[in-house]
Design a protein around this motif. Structure first.
Motif, PDB file in Angstrom:
ATOM      1  N   ARG A 166       2.538   1.736  -3.407  1.00 54.30           N
ATOM      2  CA  ARG A 166       1.569   2.139  -4.429  1.00 54.30           C
ATOM      3  C   ARG A 166       1.182   3.607  -4.255  1.00 54.30           C
ATOM      4  NH1 ARG A 166      -3.694   2.718  -4.309  1.00 54.30           N
ATOM      5  NH2 ARG A 166      -4.101   1.528  -2.415  1.00 54.30           N
ATOM      6  N   LYS A 167       0.913   4.003  -3.023  1.00 57.02           N
ATOM      7  CA  LYS A 167       0.514   5.385  -2.769  1.00 57.02           C
ATOM      8  C   LYS A 167       1.668   6.356  -2.984  1.00 57.02           C
ATOM      9  CE  LYS A 167      -3.446   4.459   0.134  1.00 57.02           C
ATOM     10  NZ  LYS A 167      -4.097   4.701   1.419  1.00 57.02           N
TER      11      LYS A 167
ATOM     12  N   THR B 249      -3.292   4.162  -8.394  1.00 56.78           N
ATOM     13  CA  THR B 249      -4.516   3.556  -7.883  1.00 56.78           C
ATOM     14  C   THR B 249      -4.344   2.041  -7.953  1.00 56.78           C
ATOM     15  OG1 THR B 249      -5.567   3.429 -10.053  1.00 56.78           O
ATOM     16  CG2 THR B 249      -5.913   5.467  -8.770  1.00 56.78           C
TER      17      THR B 249
ATOM     18  N   ILE C 115       0.840  -1.203   0.000  1.00 56.59           N
ATOM     19  CA  ILE C 115       0.000   0.000   0.000  1.00 56.59           C
ATOM     20  C   ILE C 115       0.872   1.249   0.000  1.00 56.59           C
ATOM     21  CG2 ILE C 115      -1.683   1.332   1.343  1.00 56.59           C
ATOM     22  CD1 ILE C 115      -2.751  -1.433   2.358  1.00 56.59           C
TER      23      ILE C 115
END
Length: 77
Positions: free
Chosen positions: A10-11, A16, A7
């Motif tokens: 990715r962020k 997304t 997470i």
């Protein structure tokens, strides 16, 4: 642990779940399940993630490093 790193990566890249899924040739629901730890990555998917973000394999399994405070110079007398 891995899902937190996934997470965070990715962020940090501003992606997304859908964008990551397209890049890794999986469906968005697969990325969602990885992030919830209800499904584990295959070795091929893990390799694709590592190449996508250019991080070593150890980064997948170690906890994220805490934010480091800047060092201050000490005054010598």
């Amino acid at each position: 642990m891995f899902q937190d790193n996934l997470i965070a990566c990715r962020k940090a890249k501003g992606m997304t779940q859908e964008e990551l899924a397209v890049r890794l040739h999986v469906v968005r629901q697969t990325v969602s399940k990885w992030e919830k730890a209800s499904l584990y990555l295959t070795p091929r998917s893990l390799s694709s993630c590592r190449k996508c973000w250019r991080f070593p394999s150890t980064a997948c399994w170690t906890p994220p490093l805490p934010q480091r405070l800047p060092l201050t110079k000490s005054r010598s007398s």
